[in-house]
Design a protein around this motif. Structure first.
Motif, PDB file in Angstrom:
ATOM      1  N   LYS A   8       0.852  -1.189   0.000  1.00 56.30           N
ATOM      2  CA  LYS A   8       0.000   0.000   0.000  1.00 56.30           C
ATOM      3  C   LYS A   8       0.889   1.240   0.000  1.00 56.30           C
ATOM      4  O   LYS A   8       1.843   1.336   0.776  1.00 56.30           O
ATOM      5  N   LEU A   9       0.572   2.182  -0.880  1.00 56.38           N
ATOM      6  CA  LEU A   9       1.366   3.400  -0.972  1.00 56.38           C
ATOM      7  C   LEU A   9       1.042   4.351   0.174  1.00 56.38           C
ATOM      8  O   LEU A   9      -0.111   4.419   0.638  1.00 56.38           O
ATOM      9  N   PRO A  10       2.031   5.106   0.657  1.00 56.17           N
ATOM     10  CA  PRO A  10       1.737   6.142   1.656  1.00 56.17           C
ATOM     11  C   PRO A  10       0.831   7.206   1.060  1.00 56.17           C
ATOM     12  O   PRO A  10       0.858   7.449  -0.149  1.00 56.17           O
ATOM     13  N   SER A  11       0.036   7.830   1.894  1.00 59.77           N
ATOM     14  CA  SER A  11      -0.885   8.862   1.419  1.00 59.77           C
ATOM     15  C   SER A  11      -0.106  10.124   1.060  1.00 59.77           C
ATOM     16  O   SER A  11       1.031  10.333   1.511  1.00 59.77           O
ATOM     17  N   PRO A  12      -0.712  11.001   0.252  1.00 58.54           N
ATOM     18  CA  PRO A  12      -0.056  12.283  -0.039  1.00 58.54           C
ATOM     19  C   PRO A  12       0.272  13.064   1.233  1.00 58.54           C
ATOM     20  O   PRO A  12       1.332  13.702   1.315  1.00 58.54           O
ATOM     21  N   GLU A  13      -0.611  13.005   2.226  1.00 50.76           N
ATOM     22  CA  GLU A  13      -0.372  13.721   3.482  1.00 50.76           C
ATOM     23  C   GLU A  13       0.869  13.191   4.189  1.00 50.76           C
ATOM     24  O   GLU A  13       1.674  13.962   4.742  1.00 50.76           O
ATOM     25  N   GLU A  14       1.046  11.871   4.175  1.00 50.80           N
ATOM     26  CA  GLU A  14       2.218  11.279   4.825  1.00 50.80           C
ATOM     27  C   GLU A  14       3.504  11.673   4.108  1.00 50.80           C
ATOM     28  O   GLU A  14       4.508  12.014   4.746  1.00 50.80           O
ATOM     29  N   ILE A  15       3.473  11.655   2.788  1.00 50.42           N
ATOM     30  CA  ILE A  15       4.660  12.031   2.016  1.00 50.42           C
ATOM     31  C   ILE A  15       4.983  13.519   2.219  1.00 50.42           C
ATOM     32  O   ILE A  15       6.140  13.903   2.419  1.00 50.42           O
ATOM     33  N   TYR A  19       8.348  15.132   3.606  1.00 52.30           N
ATOM     34  CA  TYR A  19       9.116  15.908   2.632  1.00 52.30           C
ATOM     35  C   TYR A  19       8.353  17.197   2.350  1.00 52.30           C
ATOM     36  O   TYR A  19       7.692  17.348   1.326  1.00 52.30           O
ATOM     37  N   GLY A  20       8.443  18.104   3.292  1.00 57.38           N
ATOM     38  CA  GLY A  20       7.665  19.332   3.229  1.00 57.38           C
ATOM     39  C   GLY A  20       8.395  20.454   2.508  1.00 57.38           C
ATOM     40  O   GLY A  20       9.603  20.390   2.244  1.00 57.38           O
ATOM     41  N   LEU A  21       7.654  21.489   2.221  1.00 55.27           N
ATOM     42  CA  LEU A  21       8.167  22.665   1.520  1.00 55.27           C
ATOM     43  C   LEU A  21       8.362  23.792   2.526  1.00 55.27           C
ATOM     44  O   LEU A  21       7.495  24.024   3.376  1.00 55.27           O
ATOM     45  N   PRO A 111      11.223  -1.227 -10.972  1.00 60.88           N
ATOM     46  CA  PRO A 111      10.337  -0.162 -10.493  1.00 60.88           C
ATOM     47  C   PRO A 111      10.115  -0.244  -8.982  1.00 60.88           C
ATOM     48  O   PRO A 111      10.096  -1.330  -8.408  1.00 60.88           O
ATOM     49  N   ASP A 112       9.974   0.919  -8.374  1.00 63.48           N
ATOM     50  CA  ASP A 112       9.680   1.029  -6.939  1.00 63.48           C
ATOM     51  C   ASP A 112       8.823   2.273  -6.765  1.00 63.48           C
ATOM     52  O   ASP A 112       9.333   3.397  -6.742  1.00 63.48           O
ATOM     53  N   MET A 113       7.513   2.093  -6.662  1.00 68.16           N
ATOM     54  CA  MET A 113       6.589   3.230  -6.695  1.00 68.16           C
ATOM     55  C   MET A 113       6.678   4.097  -5.447  1.00 68.16           C
ATOM     56  O   MET A 113       6.508   5.320  -5.526  1.00 68.16           O
ATOM     57  N   VAL A 114       6.933   3.503  -4.284  1.00 70.13           N
ATOM     58  CA  VAL A 114       7.064   4.307  -3.061  1.00 70.13           C
ATOM     59  C   VAL A 114       8.312   5.185  -3.160  1.00 70.13           C
ATOM     60  O   VAL A 114       8.260   6.402  -2.945  1.00 70.13           O
ATOM     61  N   ALA A 115       9.441   4.569  -3.498  1.00 68.14           N
ATOM     62  CA  ALA A 115      10.673   5.342  -3.675  1.00 68.14           C
ATOM     63  C   ALA A 115      10.509   6.364  -4.798  1.00 68.14           C
ATOM     64  O   ALA A 115      11.074   7.464  -4.736  1.00 68.14           O
ATOM     65  N   GLY A 116       9.713   6.021  -5.808  1.00 70.41           N
ATOM     66  CA  GLY A 116       9.483   6.935  -6.913  1.00 70.41           C
ATOM     67  C   GLY A 116       8.711   8.177  -6.507  1.00 70.41           C
ATOM     68  O   GLY A 116       9.042   9.294  -6.912  1.00 70.41           O
ATOM     69  N   LEU A 117       7.680   8.011  -5.711  1.00 70.08           N
ATOM     70  CA  LEU A 117       6.912   9.157  -5.230  1.00 70.08           C
ATOM     71  C   LEU A 117       7.797  10.091  -4.409  1.00 70.08           C
ATOM     72  O   LEU A 117       7.696  11.317  -4.519  1.00 70.08           O
ATOM     73  N   ILE A 118       8.657   9.507  -3.600  1.00 71.68           N
ATOM     74  CA  ILE A 118       9.574  10.307  -2.784  1.00 71.68           C
ATOM     75  C   ILE A 118      10.583  11.027  -3.674  1.00 71.68           C
ATOM     76  O   ILE A 118      10.834  12.227  -3.516  1.00 71.68           O
ATOM     77  N   TYR A 147       0.235  14.471  -4.553  1.00 70.09           N
ATOM     78  CA  TYR A 147       1.617  14.365  -4.081  1.00 70.09           C
ATOM     79  C   TYR A 147       2.468  15.566  -4.491  1.00 70.09           C
ATOM     80  O   TYR A 147       3.514  15.824  -3.895  1.00 70.09           O
ATOM     81  N   VAL A 148       2.039  16.308  -5.508  1.00 67.68           N
ATOM     82  CA  VAL A 148       2.854  17.422  -6.025  1.00 67.68           C
ATOM     83  C   VAL A 148       2.059  18.708  -6.219  1.00 67.68           C
ATOM     84  O   VAL A 148       2.581  19.684  -6.765  1.00 67.68           O
ATOM     85  N   GLU A 149       0.804  18.750  -5.765  1.00 68.69           N
ATOM     86  CA  GLU A 149      -0.049  19.900  -6.085  1.00 68.69           C
ATOM     87  C   GLU A 149       0.463  21.201  -5.467  1.00 68.69           C
ATOM     88  O   GLU A 149       0.130  22.284  -5.944  1.00 68.69           O
ATOM     89  N   ASP A 150       1.293  21.120  -4.424  1.00 69.60           N
ATOM     90  CA  ASP A 150       1.844  22.323  -3.802  1.00 69.60           C
ATOM     91  C   ASP A 150       3.174  22.746  -4.416  1.00 69.60           C
ATOM     92  O   ASP A 150       3.795  23.704  -3.946  1.00 69.60           O
ATOM     93  N   LEU A 151       3.602  22.040  -5.483  1.00 70.46           N
ATOM     94  CA  LEU A 151       4.912  22.291  -6.064  1.00 70.46           C
ATOM     95  C   LEU A 151       4.870  22.797  -7.497  1.00 70.46           C
ATOM     96  O   LEU A 151       5.830  23.434  -7.958  1.00 70.46           O
ATOM     97  N   LEU A 152       3.817  22.504  -8.233  1.00 71.95           N
ATOM     98  CA  LEU A 152       3.781  22.773  -9.670  1.00 71.95           C
ATOM     99  C   LEU A 152       3.056  24.077  -9.992  1.00 71.95           C
ATOM    100  O   LEU A 152       2.019  24.381  -9.412  1.00 71.95           O
TER     101      LEU A 152
END
Length: 342
Positions: A8-15, A19-21, A111-118, A147-152
């Motif tokens: 199960k992937l971590p939620s956007p909130e957890e990521i 890894y905050g801005l 492929p590693d989707m968790v590491a990829g999201l990070i 996962y990226v809405e606060d960055l783009l």
């Protein structure tokens, strides 16, 4: 079922929590959002240049490229807004090949989707905090948006995604500009219908929730060329193509008519050196036609440190492992030409 659920992937909130801005970077991103949005709405006369690697495969070389872009941005700030391409998801025509850092943080490993999201989030954050330039990415998977809405500050919807209902509805909830590319067939009506859908409110399922959106008036079109039934590339950046687009835009009830021209892909027949000539023609057409000048708000350019492309595993620093790109020197010269013609 033929699905094998691995983890199960971590939620956007957890990521985001991990890894905050920074507050400074968040303020910079808001300022950049307004700069880009003002171009789309016509409140700014500046020209948008979305430029960078075909795929953002390596954090160090991508951030190196963007640090160079920052210095150029300072020189052209009165005329241009440069938005670095940090494309972390790559659509593949046949499903084969490197699918981006969000899939494979290391292109030579599994492929590693968790590491990829990070990795995806860390790269966008580093680029923003080091350069002050918020970026553009392609939304290949709508569920990845949180996962990226606060960055783009800009999002592209690709030619193979533009007809997809979930992409259209998800864009209707964005508060940043989103470019709808014409489909590979080149059909303008499909592209404009996607813009219409995304500009209006919707009620749908998103990430396990029943959701409402208000519509995104900053949605617009991106011309990237087409492929005919014989597999031949058909460009759509010429004067006559833009005149036709202006006519079709005028026949639809759409807010903020705007077009970005993709100078690579089927517009260049993937002959990356042709991007220079194509961009110069676009800028010339803006000069001679007030209507085209008003509609065409920017260009997309595929560019990296080294020209061309390489195979995965060759380890040439700053060279694309997907589509070939302009090298840095040619890219810098082209940006200055765009500024002179704006």
């Amino acid at each position: 079922m033929s699905f094998k659920f691995l983890k199960k992937l971590p939620s956007p909130e957890e990521i985001k929590q991990e890894y905050g801005l920074s507050e400074t970077a968040a303020r910079t991103k808001q300022e950049r959002d307004k700069m880009v949005s003002d171009i789309i709405t016509g409140d700014s006369d500046k020209f948008l240049v979305i430029i960078g690697p075909c795929s953002a495969d390596n954090e160090d070389s991508v951030c190196d490229y963007i640090s160079r872009l920052k210095k150029v941005q300072e020189k052209v700030a009165e005329k241009l807004v440069l938005v670095p391409r940090i494309y972390t998801n790559k659509p593949r025509t046949t499903g084969e090949g490197y699918k981006g850092i969000a899939h494979q943080p290391d292109p030579e490993k599994r492929p590693d989707m968790v590491a990829g999201l990070i990795a995806m989030r860390k790269m966008h954050i580093r680029a923003l905090e080091e350069s002050g330039l918020s970026s553009a990415d392609e939304m290949l998977y709508p569920e990845n948006w949180p996962y990226v809405e606060d960055l783009l500050s800009y999002v592209a919807i690709g030619a193979r995604s533009v007809e997809d209902q979930q992409h259209r509805l998800t864009v209707s909830g964005f508060d940043v500009p989103a470019g709808m590319k014409n489909p590979t067939s080149g059909d303008y009506s499909v592209m404009l219908n996607s813009v219409y859908a995304a500009q209006h409110p919707h009620h749908f399922v998103f990430r396990g929730y029943e959701a409402d959106t208000s519509g995104n008036p900053l949605t617009h079109v991106v011309l990237r060329g087409a492929v005919n039934k014989r597999g031949v590339c058909i460009p759509n950046y010429h004067y006559e193509d833009l005149e036709r687009l202006i006519q079709m835009y005028g026949e639809m009830d759409l807010k903020n008519p705007a077009a970005i021209i993709d100078s690579n892909h089927s517009n260049s027949n993937k002959q990356y050196e042709q991007q220079i000539r194509i961009v110069k023609e676009i800028m010339h057409n803006r000069k001679i036609s007030p209507e085209i000048h008003k509609l065409v708000k920017g260009v997309m350019i595929e560019s990296y440190i080294e020209p061309g492309c390489q195979k995965v595993g060759e380890h040439i620093y700053g060279k694309s492992i997907t589509d070939p790109c302009l090298g840095w020197e040619e890219s810098e010269d082209l940006i200055y030409h765009i500024a002179d013609m704006s």
